[in-house]
Design a protein around this motif. Structure first.
Motif, PDB file in Angstrom:
ATOM      1  N   ASN A  30       0.830  -1.210   0.000  1.00 58.61           N
ATOM      2  CA  ASN A  30       0.000   0.000   0.000  1.00 58.61           C
ATOM      3  C   ASN A  30       0.863   1.260   0.000  1.00 58.61           C
ATOM      4  N   SER A  31       1.924   1.249   0.803  1.00 52.25           N
ATOM      5  CA  SER A  31       2.791   2.426   0.898  1.00 52.25           C
ATOM      6  C   SER A  31       3.621   2.634  -0.363  1.00 52.25           C
ATOM      7  N   LEU A  32       4.038   1.536  -0.989  1.00 52.55           N
ATOM      8  CA  LEU A  32       4.815   1.656  -2.228  1.00 52.55           C
ATOM      9  C   LEU A  32       3.952   2.166  -3.374  1.00 52.55           C
ATOM     10  N   ASN A  33       2.643   1.804  -3.343  1.00 52.56           N
ATOM     11  CA  ASN A  33       1.707   2.243  -4.399  1.00 52.56           C
ATOM     12  C   ASN A  33       2.283   1.913  -5.770  1.00 52.56           C
ATOM     13  N   LEU A  34       2.424   0.642  -6.045  1.00 56.75           N
ATOM     14  CA  LEU A  34       3.107   0.174  -7.251  1.00 56.75           C
ATOM     15  C   LEU A  34       2.522   0.751  -8.540  1.00 56.75           C
ATOM     16  N   ASP A  35       1.215   0.968  -8.576  1.00 61.55           N
ATOM     17  CA  ASP A  35       0.580   1.457  -9.803  1.00 61.55           C
ATOM     18  C   ASP A  35       1.042   2.856 -10.198  1.00 61.55           C
TER      19      ASP A  35
END
Length: 344
Positions: free
Chosen positions: A234-239
């Motif tokens: 969630n924190s990386l927010n890959l999208d």
């Protein structure tokens, strides 16, 4: 003229950081070493003996700049600068990279000492006994699981006073991020140290305020502040990331998820958690890395990981490799009963 030794009551018997074991402690140490080595032999490892000294350049190629100051250095009669070992993994892999050993068993173990200089006035050990194992030609998630299961078996045989928690990371996550932002080698070294220290304020000051890398700061903070895969994703927010970075991070997260599920599928003696700010020496570690901590002790009792280019450094031939080392001194201090009691 020879100096007179001080009276026995005033005499410093042994230099700071070094220790003498009496007969009873030595007996317990021998049992501990035989217990661990017995497991390793059953797993197919062959024992090797490492040299007490090596060329200083062997270690300087692989340790980070701050660690190089802890290296003892002397010159032999030929003028070569040599040092007692600061890193037994390097010596073991270097030895196996020798031509005469390339057809022998590539799963090896050793018992050896590392020697580190410490800051003046420090009471830290300068001599540390380790028992370690190396697998030349093996790394990856399956092999990491095998290593962790070996460690779990070893720890289950020892009457430790406190539980052991193993912290798992993967340096490829960090490598992918810094490559995306084209950081220099000196910046990477600074950043890796700050991440390991979880110094988010200094990271923000150097790489956020000065360089205006707001997205980089968000990714780095995610590594430091998240200890579950779901919260990390969630924190990386890959999208929101580039396709290359999204793919690289996705592979690491997927492999970690697989490993955690495999670990949780059975009852284990060791607790496993994740921390992607765990960055071992970036000069040779690749992929999964880990450190094990006993409750109440700040120093790791075991360390390990993958180093897929270390063998190549000494042989010119690329071979994956991985392994681990147990700190015998810390294990001894953590036993709730002498090992000799188990054999009586």
């Amino acid at each position: 003229m020879n100096q007179k030794l001080p009276e026995p009551s005033q005499k410093k018997w042994i230099p700071d950081g070094f220790h003498f074991l009496g007969p009873e402690d030595s007996k317990d140490r021998r049992i501990l070493l035989e217990t661990v080595s017995g497991v390793l032999k059953k797993k197919g490892y062959s024992e090797v003996f490492l040299p007490a000294f090596d060329y200083s350049s062997t270690f300087l190629q692989t340790v980070s700049a701050p660690d190089s100051s802890s290296l003892f250095r002397i010159r032999d009669l030929s003028g070569n600068e040599i040092s007692p070992s600061i890193d037994l993994t390097v010596q073991a892999v270097k030895g196996m990279a020798g031509f005469s050993h390339q057809k022998e068993n590539q799963n090896i173990f050793y018992v050896g000492r590392i020697f580190r200089e410490t800051a003046k006035g420090s009471v830290s050990r300068k001599e540390v006994l380790q028992i370690g194992a190396e697998s030349i030609g093996a790394s990856g998630k399956e092999n990491t699981l095998r290593i962790l299961e070996e460690l779990d078996e070893i720890i289950s045989l020892l009457p430790l006073e406190n539980e052991l928690t193993l912290v798992l990371g993967n340096v490829n996550l960090f490598h992918s991020i810094v490559q995306e932002y084209s950081l220099t080698q000196s910046e990477i070294e600074i950043l890796s140290t700050l991440l390991y220290q979880k110094n988010v304020n200094e990271i923000e000051r150097i790489f956020g305020v000065k360089k205006n890398h707001s997205n980089l700061i968000r990714l780095l903070n995610a590594l430091v502040l998240n200890f579950s895969l779901d919260s990390l994703k969630n924190s990386l927010n890959l999208d929101s990331l580039s396709e290359n970075l999204k793919k690289s991070l996705g592979v690491v997260l997927e492999e970690t998820s697989w490993l955690l599920k495999a670990w949780d599928s059975k009852k284990r003696k060791i607790d496993l958690c994740i921390d992607f700010s765990l960055l071992r020496d970036l000069n040779y570690y690749t992929g999964f890395v880990f450190q094990g901590y006993l409750q109440g002790s700040p120093d790791p009792v075991l360390t390990g990981g993958a180093y897929d280019h270390l063998y190549e450094m000494f042989s010119g031939v690329q071979k994956n490799a991985s392994g681990y080392a147990l700190v015998v001194n810390t294990l001894e201090a953590s036993l709730k009963s002498p090992l000799s009691d188990l054999r009586s």
